[in-house]
Design a protein around this motif. Sequence first.
Motif, PDB file in Angstrom:
ATOM      1  N   MET A   4     -89.160  50.057 -48.783  1.00 10.86           N
ATOM      2  CA  MET A   4     -87.685  50.497 -48.887  1.00 10.86           C
ATOM      3  C   MET A   4     -87.464  51.670 -48.473  1.00 10.86           C
ATOM      4  SD  MET A   4     -85.368  49.696 -52.044  1.00 10.86           S
ATOM      5  CE  MET A   4     -85.915  48.169 -52.450  1.00 10.86           C
ATOM      6  N   ASP A   5     -86.430  52.145 -47.922  1.00 11.52           N
ATOM      7  CA  ASP A   5     -85.872  53.775 -47.551  1.00 11.52           C
ATOM      8  C   ASP A   5     -84.916  53.930 -48.388  1.00 11.52           C
ATOM      9  OD1 ASP A   5     -87.744  54.168 -45.400  1.00 11.52           O
ATOM     10  OD2 ASP A   5     -86.777  52.581 -44.073  1.00 11.52           O
ATOM     11  N   THR A   6     -84.732  55.236 -48.432  1.00 10.22           N
ATOM     12  CA  THR A   6     -83.533  55.719 -49.299  1.00 10.22           C
ATOM     13  C   THR A   6     -82.694  56.535 -48.251  1.00 10.22           C
ATOM     14  OG1 THR A   6     -84.894  56.026 -51.113  1.00 10.22           O
ATOM     15  CG2 THR A   6     -82.794  57.275 -51.002  1.00 10.22           C
ATOM     16  N   TYR A   7     -81.387  56.118 -48.279  1.00  8.28           N
ATOM     17  CA  TYR A   7     -80.373  56.662 -47.354  1.00  8.28           C
ATOM     18  C   TYR A   7     -79.330  57.479 -47.974  1.00  8.28           C
ATOM     19  CZ  TYR A   7     -82.347  52.685 -44.453  1.00  8.28           C
ATOM     20  OH  TYR A   7     -82.924  52.085 -43.752  1.00  8.28           O
ATOM     21  N   LEU A   8     -78.957  58.367 -47.301  1.00  8.90           N
ATOM     22  CA  LEU A   8     -77.776  59.237 -47.476  1.00  8.90           C
ATOM     23  C   LEU A   8     -76.573  58.586 -46.828  1.00  8.90           C
ATOM     24  CD1 LEU A   8     -76.251  61.779 -48.616  1.00  8.90           C
ATOM     25  CD2 LEU A   8     -77.061  63.005 -46.647  1.00  8.90           C
ATOM     26  N   VAL A   9     -75.558  58.335 -47.404  1.00 10.80           N
ATOM     27  CA  VAL A   9     -74.546  57.888 -46.877  1.00 10.80           C
ATOM     28  C   VAL A   9     -73.334  58.618 -46.715  1.00 10.80           C
ATOM     29  CG1 VAL A   9     -72.832  55.887 -46.481  1.00 10.80           C
ATOM     30  CG2 VAL A   9     -75.149  55.440 -47.561  1.00 10.80           C
ATOM     31  N   ILE A  10     -72.811  59.000 -45.561  1.00 12.33           N
ATOM     32  CA  ILE A  10     -71.568  60.053 -45.307  1.00 12.33           C
ATOM     33  C   ILE A  10     -70.467  59.450 -44.522  1.00 12.33           C
ATOM     34  CG2 ILE A  10     -70.925  62.150 -44.107  1.00 12.33           C
ATOM     35  CD1 ILE A  10     -73.968  63.206 -44.207  1.00 12.33           C
ATOM     36  N   LYS A  11     -69.364  59.431 -45.242  1.00 10.60           N
ATOM     37  CA  LYS A  11     -68.062  58.792 -44.766  1.00 10.60           C
ATOM     38  C   LYS A  11     -67.235  60.039 -44.222  1.00 10.60           C
ATOM     39  CE  LYS A  11     -67.537  55.364 -48.494  1.00 10.60           C
ATOM     40  NZ  LYS A  11     -66.576  55.062 -49.554  1.00 10.60           N
ATOM     41  N   LEU A  12     -67.173  59.808 -42.812  1.00 15.14           N
ATOM     42  CA  LEU A  12     -66.431  60.645 -41.909  1.00 15.14           C
ATOM     43  C   LEU A  12     -64.902  60.296 -42.015  1.00 15.14           C
ATOM     44  CD1 LEU A  12     -68.745  61.036 -39.014  1.00 15.14           C
ATOM     45  CD2 LEU A  12     -68.858  62.319 -40.845  1.00 15.14           C
ATOM     46  N   VAL A  28     -71.865  49.862 -49.432  1.00 16.36           N
ATOM     47  CA  VAL A  28     -71.314  50.525 -50.687  1.00 16.36           C
ATOM     48  C   VAL A  28     -72.281  51.271 -51.489  1.00 16.36           C
ATOM     49  CG1 VAL A  28     -70.147  49.618 -52.802  1.00 16.36           C
ATOM     50  CG2 VAL A  28     -69.944  48.398 -50.767  1.00 16.36           C
ATOM     51  N   PHE A  29     -71.880  52.198 -51.735  1.00 21.01           N
ATOM     52  CA  PHE A  29     -72.736  53.056 -52.779  1.00 21.01           C
ATOM     53  C   PHE A  29     -72.185  53.460 -54.150  1.00 21.01           C
ATOM     54  CE2 PHE A  29     -70.738  56.379 -49.814  1.00 21.01           C
ATOM     55  CZ  PHE A  29     -69.979  57.107 -50.448  1.00 21.01           C
ATOM     56  N   SER A  30     -70.902  53.302 -54.097  1.00 21.80           N
ATOM     57  CA  SER A  30     -70.129  53.552 -55.397  1.00 21.80           C
ATOM     58  C   SER A  30     -68.699  52.781 -55.657  1.00 21.80           C
ATOM     59  CB  SER A  30     -69.717  54.662 -55.550  1.00 21.80           C
ATOM     60  OG  SER A  30     -68.880  55.242 -56.615  1.00 21.80           O
ATOM     61  N   THR A  31     -68.568  52.319 -56.759  1.00 24.15           N
ATOM     62  CA  THR A  31     -67.248  51.600 -56.872  1.00 24.15           C
ATOM     63  C   THR A  31     -65.999  52.654 -56.898  1.00 24.15           C
ATOM     64  OG1 THR A  31     -67.256  51.932 -59.391  1.00 24.15           O
ATOM     65  CG2 THR A  31     -67.938  49.953 -58.567  1.00 24.15           C
ATOM     66  N   ASN A  32     -66.294  54.073 -56.686  1.00 25.54           N
ATOM     67  CA  ASN A  32     -65.109  55.105 -56.698  1.00 25.54           C
ATOM     68  C   ASN A  32     -64.957  55.284 -55.110  1.00 25.54           C
ATOM     69  OD1 ASN A  32     -63.719  57.261 -56.113  1.00 25.54           O
ATOM     70  ND2 ASN A  32     -64.862  58.333 -57.652  1.00 25.54           N
ATOM     71  N   GLN A  33     -63.895  54.756 -54.486  1.00 24.74           N
ATOM     72  CA  GLN A  33     -63.861  54.768 -53.117  1.00 24.74           C
ATOM     73  C   GLN A  33     -63.280  55.962 -52.498  1.00 24.74           C
ATOM     74  OE1 GLN A  33     -64.388  52.067 -50.907  1.00 24.74           O
ATOM     75  NE2 GLN A  33     -65.266  51.337 -52.558  1.00 24.74           N
ATOM     76  N   GLN A  34     -63.026  57.053 -53.504  1.00 20.67           N
ATOM     77  CA  GLN A  34     -62.920  58.284 -53.104  1.00 20.67           C
ATOM     78  C   GLN A  34     -64.026  59.140 -52.482  1.00 20.67           C
ATOM     79  OE1 GLN A  34     -59.536  59.152 -52.547  1.00 20.67           O
ATOM     80  NE2 GLN A  34     -59.053  57.255 -53.471  1.00 20.67           N
ATOM     81  N   LEU A  35     -65.261  58.799 -53.044  1.00 21.20           N
ATOM     82  CA  LEU A  35     -66.446  59.448 -52.915  1.00 21.20           C
ATOM     83  C   LEU A  35     -66.723  59.545 -51.348  1.00 21.20           C
ATOM     84  CD1 LEU A  35     -68.749  58.327 -55.754  1.00 21.20           C
ATOM     85  CD2 LEU A  35     -67.491  60.603 -55.514  1.00 21.20           C
ATOM     86  N   LEU A  36     -67.303  60.775 -50.767  1.00 21.69           N
ATOM     87  CA  LEU A  36     -67.464  60.592 -49.458  1.00 21.69           C
ATOM     88  C   LEU A  36     -68.815  60.856 -49.070  1.00 21.69           C
ATOM     89  CD1 LEU A  36     -65.000  63.318 -48.413  1.00 21.69           C
ATOM     90  CD2 LEU A  36     -64.625  60.719 -48.199  1.00 21.69           C
ATOM     91  N   THR A  37     -69.658  60.943 -49.933  1.00 22.96           N
ATOM     92  CA  THR A  37     -71.214  60.924 -50.005  1.00 22.96           C
ATOM     93  C   THR A  37     -71.775  60.142 -51.064  1.00 22.96           C
ATOM     94  OG1 THR A  37     -71.558  62.979 -51.239  1.00 22.96           O
ATOM     95  CG2 THR A  37     -71.358  62.986 -48.749  1.00 22.96           C
ATOM     96  N   GLY A  38     -72.779  59.408 -50.842  1.00 21.53           N
ATOM     97  CA  GLY A  38     -73.647  58.826 -51.741  1.00 21.53           C
ATOM     98  C   GLY A  38     -74.988  58.165 -51.446  1.00 21.53           C
ATOM     99  N   TYR A  39     -75.762  57.553 -52.087  1.00 17.90           N
ATOM    100  CA  TYR A  39     -77.074  57.308 -51.880  1.00 17.90           C
ATOM    101  C   TYR A  39     -77.247  55.835 -51.892  1.00 17.90           C
ATOM    102  CZ  TYR A  39     -77.183  62.066 -52.334  1.00 17.90           C
ATOM    103  OH  TYR A  39     -76.930  63.603 -52.179  1.00 17.90           O
ATOM    104  N   ILE A  40     -78.260  55.019 -51.173  1.00 24.86           N
ATOM    105  CA  ILE A  40     -78.538  53.873 -51.402  1.00 24.86           C
ATOM    106  C   ILE A  40     -80.001  53.614 -51.155  1.00 24.86           C
ATOM    107  CG2 ILE A  40     -76.199  52.781 -50.800  1.00 24.86           C
ATOM    108  CD1 ILE A  40     -77.576  52.061 -48.043  1.00 24.86           C
ATOM    109  N   ASN A  41     -80.743  52.622 -51.794  1.00 23.64           N
ATOM    110  CA  ASN A  41     -81.837  52.031 -51.394  1.00 23.64           C
ATOM    111  C   ASN A  41     -81.760  50.787 -50.688  1.00 23.64           C
ATOM    112  OD1 ASN A  41     -83.503  54.390 -52.603  1.00 23.64           O
ATOM    113  ND2 ASN A  41     -82.806  53.391 -54.577  1.00 23.64           N
ATOM    114  N   ALA A  42     -82.541  50.631 -49.480  1.00 24.98           N
ATOM    115  CA  ALA A  42     -82.559  49.467 -48.821  1.00 24.98           C
ATOM    116  C   ALA A  42     -83.551  49.112 -47.854  1.00 24.98           C
ATOM    117  CB  ALA A  42     -81.240  49.395 -47.952  1.00 24.98           C
TER     118      ALA A  42
END
Length: 131
Positions: A1-9, A117-131
């Motif tokens: 399983m990898d860990t990812y930084l998710v960035i919303k542009l 989806v990394f959070s229920t807060n849609q205002q966040l522009l960065t977050g983390y997931i494991n997949a």
Amino acid sequence: MDTYLVIKLGNGVRELAAEDRPHDGLGRTSIGWEEGQTPQHIYDNGRGIWPLDPKKVEACDYALFCAAGKVRLIIKLTGLTSDLRRTADGPRGRAVEGDIITDGPVHTRWFEADTPVFSTNQQLLTGYINA
């Protein structure tokens, strides 16, 4: 399983105002995403400047750059810059560094996939997931 930084542009490229450019720290003239950008342009526009926790980013293998609800670019993370943006409150913001991934299993899995989806807060522009 990898860990990812998710960035919303942001959707649509926005030119940085001349007064904002000296505070950018990356020498960018624009930020954001739009259809038709090259992978390098997406990387250059989107890799920073973000309020990132170095310890969390260090645990990540890849970064997914997302816009308009889809993954638009994947990079294999190689590092994180020091604080770049100078504000009245002191330094704030970092940029990711990495190698653009254009093929292979990670690219096949994520490129053009729905933004994870990394959070229920849609205002966040960065977050983390494991997949």
